[in-house]
Design an enzyme around this catalytic site. Structure first.
Site, mmCIF file in Angstrom:
data_model
loop_
_atom_site.group_PDB
_atom_site.id
_atom_site.type_symbol
_atom_site.label_atom_id
_atom_site.label_comp_id
_atom_site.label_asym_id
_atom_site.label_seq_id
_atom_site.Cartn_x
_atom_site.Cartn_y
_atom_site.Cartn_z
ATOM 1 N N GLU A 12 0.737 -1.467 0.043
ATOM 2 C CA GLU A 12 -0.024 -0.090 0.076
ATOM 3 C C GLU A 12 0.816 1.365 -0.030
ATOM 4 O OE1 GLU A 12 -2.872 -0.318 2.936
ATOM 5 O OE2 GLU A 12 -3.607 -2.494 2.329
ATOM 6 N N ASN A 43 1.809 -4.512 -3.578
ATOM 7 C CA ASN A 43 0.621 -4.844 -3.070
ATOM 8 C C ASN A 43 -0.210 -3.670 -2.667
ATOM 9 O OD1 ASN A 43 -1.314 -7.090 -2.755
ATOM 10 N ND2 ASN A 43 -1.317 -6.651 -0.490
ATOM 11 N N HIS A 51 -10.580 -5.569 -2.093
ATOM 12 C CA HIS A 51 -11.498 -5.325 -1.077
ATOM 13 C C HIS A 51 -12.766 -4.293 -1.571
ATOM 14 C CE1 HIS A 51 -9.116 -6.849 1.984
ATOM 15 N NE2 HIS A 51 -8.085 -6.145 1.738
ATOM 16 N N GLU A 69 -6.490 -10.351 -1.721
ATOM 17 C CA GLU A 69 -7.286 -10.056 -0.409
ATOM 18 C C GLU A 69 -8.743 -10.054 -0.681
ATOM 19 O OE1 GLU A 69 -5.462 -6.859 1.960
ATOM 20 O OE2 GLU A 69 -3.599 -7.428 1.586
ATOM 21 N N ASP A 107 -12.524 -9.578 -0.990
ATOM 22 C CA ASP A 107 -13.796 -9.767 -0.365
ATOM 23 C C ASP A 107 -14.692 -8.700 -0.749
ATOM 24 O OD1 ASP A 107 -13.075 -7.532 1.155
ATOM 25 O OD2 ASP A 107 -12.084 -8.517 2.790
HETATM 26 O O1 G2I Z 1 -7.331 -4.117 6.378
HETATM 27 C C1 G2I Z 1 -7.501 -5.269 5.457
HETATM 28 C C2 G2I Z 1 -6.244 -5.500 5.199
HETATM 29 C C3 G2I Z 1 -5.889 -4.555 4.002
HETATM 30 N N1 G2I Z 1 -4.772 -4.774 3.198
HETATM 31 C C4 G2I Z 1 -3.529 -5.214 4.016
HETATM 32 C C5 G2I Z 1 -3.897 -6.268 5.168
HETATM 33 O O2 G2I Z 1 -2.741 -6.825 6.101
HETATM 34 C C6 G2I Z 1 -5.074 -5.709 5.814
HETATM 35 O O3 G2I Z 1 -5.344 -6.894 6.779
HETATM 36 C C7 G2I Z 1 -5.663 -6.467 8.025
HETATM 37 C C8 G2I Z 1 -6.066 -7.697 9.093
HETATM 38 O O4 G2I Z 1 -6.965 -8.622 8.498
HETATM 39 C C9 G2I Z 1 -6.596 -7.000 10.315
HETATM 40 O O5 G2I Z 1 -6.626 -8.156 11.302
HETATM 41 O O6 G2I Z 1 -4.697 -5.268 8.616
HETATM 42 C C10 G2I Z 1 -5.475 -4.851 9.762
HETATM 43 C C11 G2I Z 1 -4.347 -3.879 10.336
HETATM 44 O O7 G2I Z 1 -4.082 -2.911 9.440
HETATM 45 C C12 G2I Z 1 -5.599 -6.022 10.880
HETATM 46 O O8 G2I Z 1 -6.325 -5.415 12.006
HETATM 47 C C13 G2I Z 1 -5.443 -5.160 13.258
HETATM 48 C C14 G2I Z 1 -6.303 -4.463 14.111
HETATM 49 O O9 G2I Z 1 -6.324 -3.342 13.795
HETATM 50 C C15 G2I Z 1 -5.526 -4.671 15.629
HETATM 51 O O10 G2I Z 1 -6.100 -3.714 16.333
HETATM 52 C C16 G2I Z 1 -5.052 -5.819 15.923
HETATM 53 O O11 G2I Z 1 -4.337 -5.710 17.012
HETATM 54 O O12 G2I Z 1 -5.350 -6.795 13.612
HETATM 55 C C17 G2I Z 1 -4.527 -6.841 14.811
HETATM 56 C C18 G2I Z 1 -4.157 -8.068 15.165
HETATM 57 O O13 G2I Z 1 -5.273 -8.857 15.633
#
Ligand code: G2I
Length: 506
Positions: free
Chosen positions: A184, A225, A261, A289, A291
């Site tokens: 990103e 990505n 997304h 990714e 959805d």
């Molecule tokens: O935001 C969706 C995706 C967008 N592209 C990059 C991906 O890496 C991203 O994935 C998401 C995860 O699925 C989430 O799980 O990235 C988020 C963070 O940017 C992730 O969220 C984080 C929460 O914000 C935190 O509070 C938490 O501690 O997940 C962490 C682990 O559970």
């Protein structure tokens, strides 16, 4: 992280209406001829019962593999691995895994020079144990970046970035298929995100990151990505210019990840053309990714539109020779990041809260090479031998005891299961035409089968060969499978007999 990642202009689509074809749960799935090596599904699925929501039995990964060696993946987090309902679907459906969070900088190097690969290692081990490959995600990103990095004097950021990349890529050398090296990098208007890396090094940080990763694992495919680059727009144009520039400098860039997304009904109509322009530069492209979020509660029309959206994305990938695969972000709706980020939205994946397949799943199966046939047959296909008796061409010796062994693999989730059965001819005569009888565990009802015609759907059943797989040479095997609903008993079948003779297990 950014508050709104993923709004976009939409594909021109017609909302689903009552005039749509038969609902997904009344369709029959027939798998197209696939790779000979595909174990879970090769060809010829035959439906026994149109009832029930879980009749879309096949493997997304196997179907994708049969489409030019592509993959179908999912994101998995560490906590996902202890959810047996989730892993049953993941194991049955996907052949690529992206760690949801476990390879990000805040996990892998929470303080300067102190590394933690335990969580990522768990995902890799899991993937390897289940025959899945791994997309490494990610090395350099402004989000989930520990504060020590952004607090560094700018003169120290490059060294920290290079050390991080070298250490992590070396740790996973040979174990990941690809890396999202920079994640990103762009704002929506095509300008660069002003993160610690850009502020310290300018745009050159991207080439430096790619070169550093390549030096640590020359065989990993290196990706940039991003989201909202699926259609042609200012952001994807910026990514395109960057890719051109990097390639012209000989920087080791192998692919572009299109996160995908989406918002319901807004898959860009030019997604295939947009991915193709990157592929035409000599790059791989991947949907990384996927959805498709819905304002809750989702209506059946919403779910049909979602099916159309998912199918369009898969078709867009299949339309680009260098599109290597599609990954969904999370296994089911219960695992999606969407509800936690977009209040009132969700239902964004192909599997519902209970890991049952949604219309999008069936649409993707079809897009990957299955076909929908209605109405379901009331008699076995004419090409199949009669199920009431062994085929007349079967030699008498094939009924002798000790001529067969049977192995089977069950993948169960809360109310459903898939079963893959492999029959070996352990005798000395060729079997021409076969019927395998066996007893299903109580409460199991077959809803769908492949590579065999099975009847009835519960109790003592017979599986008969189809036109193309009736011959089993001495020492050879043949495989077929089915999906069933269950009421709690997920035991494998018993009392296997081939053309009337008991089989050993093995
Ligand atoms: O935001 C969706 C995706 C967008 N592209 C990059 C991906 O890496 C991203 O994935 C998401 C995860 O699925 C989430 O799980 O990235 C988020 C963070 O940017 C992730 O969220 C984080 C929460 O914000 C935190 O509070 C938490 O501690 O997940 C962490 C682990 O559970």
């Amino acid at each position: 992280m950014r508050s709104d990642p993923h709004a976009r202009p939409g594909r021109t689509t017609t909302p689903a209406t009552a005039a749509e074809p038969l609902p997904w749960h009344s369709r029959r799935l027939t798998a197209a001829a696939g790779a000979v090596t595909a174990v879970v599904l090769a060809a010829g699925a035959t439906l026994l019962s149109a009832a029930g929501p879980a009749n879309a039995a096949t493997s997304l990964g196997s179907l994708a593999a049969a489409q030019g060696g592509r993959y179908f993946g999912t994101a998995l987090t560490q906590s996902n691995l202890s959810n047996s309902a989730l892993t049953a679907v993941a194991n049955a459906q996907f052949n690529m895994v992206t760690p949801g969070n476990e390879m990000k900088w805040d996990t892998t190097e929470p303080s300067n020079g102190s590394y933690n690969f335990g969580p990522g290692d768990q995902i890799v081990s899991y993937a390897q144990a289940h025959g899945m490959k791994v997309r490494g995600h990610n090395l350099v990103w402004q989000s989930q970046l520990p504060s020590w990095v952004s607090s560094l004097p700018s003169t120290q950021v490059q060294a920290a970035m290079e050390a991080h990349i070298t250490t992590e890529v070396t740790h996973y050398k040979g174990e990941v298929y690809s890396w999202d090296v920079v994640n990103e990098p762009f704002n929506g208007d095509g300008s660069y995100v002003s993160d610690a890396f850009y502020n310290a090094m300018g745009v050159g940080y991207i080439a430096d990151a790619l070169r550093t990763a390549h030096a640590a694992d020359p065989n990993a495919k290196l990706y940039l990505n991003d989201y909202n680059i699926e259609g042609e727009n200012a952001k994807s144009n910026a990514m395109y210019s960057l890719a051109q520039s990097l390639l012209s400098q000989g920087v080791p860039l192998n692919g572009i990840g299109f996160e995908s997304h989406f918002i319901l009904g807004q898959v860009p109509s030019d997604m295939q053309a947009n991915m193709q322009r990157f592929a035409s530069l000599g790059l791989d492209v991947a949907v990384t990714e996927l959805d498709d979020r819905i304002t809750l509660p989702a209506t059946s029309a919403n779910l049909q539109q979602q099916a159309t959206d998912f199918a369009n994305v898969v078709k867009d990938c299949l339309g680009v020779t260098r599109c290597v695969g599609v990954s969904q972000w999370g296994v089911g709706d219960a695992d999606s990041w969407v509800p936690g980020t977009f209040s009132g939205q969700g239902a964004a994946t192909m599997f519902d809260q209970n890991y049952q397949p949604k219309p999008a799943y069936t649409a993707v199966v079809n897009a990957l090479g299955g076909t929908s046939v209605t109405p379901p047959p009331t008699t076995p296909p004419s090409s199949a031998p009669p199920s009431s008796a062994p085929p007349s061409s079967a030699p008498p010796t094939s009924g002798a005891a000790g001529t067969c062994s049977v192995s089977d693999v069950v993948s169960a989730w809360n109310t459903g299961l898939t079963e893959q059965i492999t029959v070996k001819n352990t005798g000395t005569s060729t079997i021409n035409g076969w019927k395998l009888t066996f007893t299903l565990a109580s409460g199991q009802t077959i809803t769908n089968a492949w590579n065999a015609t099975i009847s009835p759907s519960s109790g003592s059943v017979s599986a008969a060969n189809l036109s193309y797989n009736g011959t089993i040479a001495p020492g050879a095997t043949t495989s077929f499978g089915f999906q069933a609903n269950h009421t709690g008993n997920t035991a494998a079948p018993t009392n296997f007999a081939l053309n009337g003779a008991s089989c050993t297990s093995g």
